[in-house]
Each structure stands twice: as structure tokens, then as C-alpha cells.
Motif scaffolding. Structure first.
Motif: not given
Length: 153
Positions: A10, A78, A48
Motif C-alpha cells: 500500500a 496508511v 486506500l
């Protein structure tokens, strides 16, 4: 503490989008840069997108881009959306443990402080910091090569 593969990629996806600033990043290009399958990439993108870190654009010329500037996305942002829990020991779990010291244990306090320090460090780094740390990021990810190929076509 060990981060999952999902969190690792990610962060890398966000770095790719930041390095490709001003353009849409195509899923196959990101997948190729990191040798991932498109399917795994889509799985990683879901949280996300849901949490406002990435925007998707559908269609033939679609792709993904950062939903806000790279300097406004911290590593903690994140990790918070990609990790399921931050249990460092049994004591942190909701159901607790049979340990008679659970409410007043020094280990609990030490681990809480360590986790807080971990989050504090993650909060001090942005996606922009990571991209700017490698001056040749676009080249390393093959972005320049792909754009040259598209321009020549």
C-alpha cells in the motif's frame, strides 16, 4: 511489530502515484513495477480508496491517483487503514488473559509506550518524504520508460 505485506505494498502504491504526480497511474503499470498481480493490487487499493487516500478513475484511460497531496499522507495514515490490529501481546486483546497482573502490569505500560512511539515516528514521515529520499524514483519504477514508450506510439 511486523507490518503485513498489504501495508508494505500500500505504501509502495502511494509512492508510485506520488512519483507519477499529475498523471493517472495505470493498475498494470504499478503491478509491473512491483511484480504484483493486478488482482492483488486491487485488493490492496480497496482500503486506500475507502479511506480517501487514493481516487480511482474508470474507463479506457482510467487509473488511480492520490486523493490528496503526498505531503499530507503520513505512513501512520496508511498503517491505520491497512493493518487489522496492533496487538503486541495477549494482554492487549479484548478478552484479556488469565494473568492476575493484567490491570497493573509494567509490561502492558511499556508495550503501550512502545506502540505510541512507533505511531509517532510513522506520523512524522509522509509519502512525499519517501519519494524525495530517492531522486531517481521515477526511473527506478519504470515510469519514465513507460511514458517515453507511450509518447513514441
Amino acid at each position: 511489530m511486523r507490518l503485513t505485506r498489504q501495508t508494505n505494498y500500500a505504501i509502495r502504491i502511494l509512492m508510485y502515484c506520488a512519483a507519477n504526480e499529475g498523471r493517472l497511474s495505470r493498475i498494470p503499470d504499478i503491478a509491473q513495477a512491483y511484480t504484483l498481480s493486478d488482482l492483488f493490487l486491487f485488493k490492496i487499493l480497496q482500503p486506500l480508496v475507502e479511506n480517501g487516500l487514493v481516487q480511482t478513475v474508470r474507463g479506457r484511460n482510467g487509473g488511480v491517483r492520490l486523493a490528496k497531496p503526498a505531503e499530507e499522507i503520513t505512513l501512520f495514515d496508511v498503517v491505520r487503514v491497512t493493518e487489522e490490529n496492533f496487538t503486541m501481546a495477549e494482554c492487549f486483546e479484548n478478552d484479556g488473559t488469565d494473568c492476575p497482573l493484567v490491570d497493573g502490569c509494567g509490561l502492558n505500560e511499556a508495550l503501550r509506550k512502545a506502540l505510541g512511539a512507533f505511531f509517532e515516528v510513522l506520523s512524522s514521515y509522509t509519502i512525499r518524504d519517501l519519494v524525495d529520499a530517492r531522486p531517481n524514483m521515477r526511473g527506478l519504477l519504470g515510469i519514465e520508460e513507460r511514458q517515453a514508450h507511450v509518447a513514441a506510439s
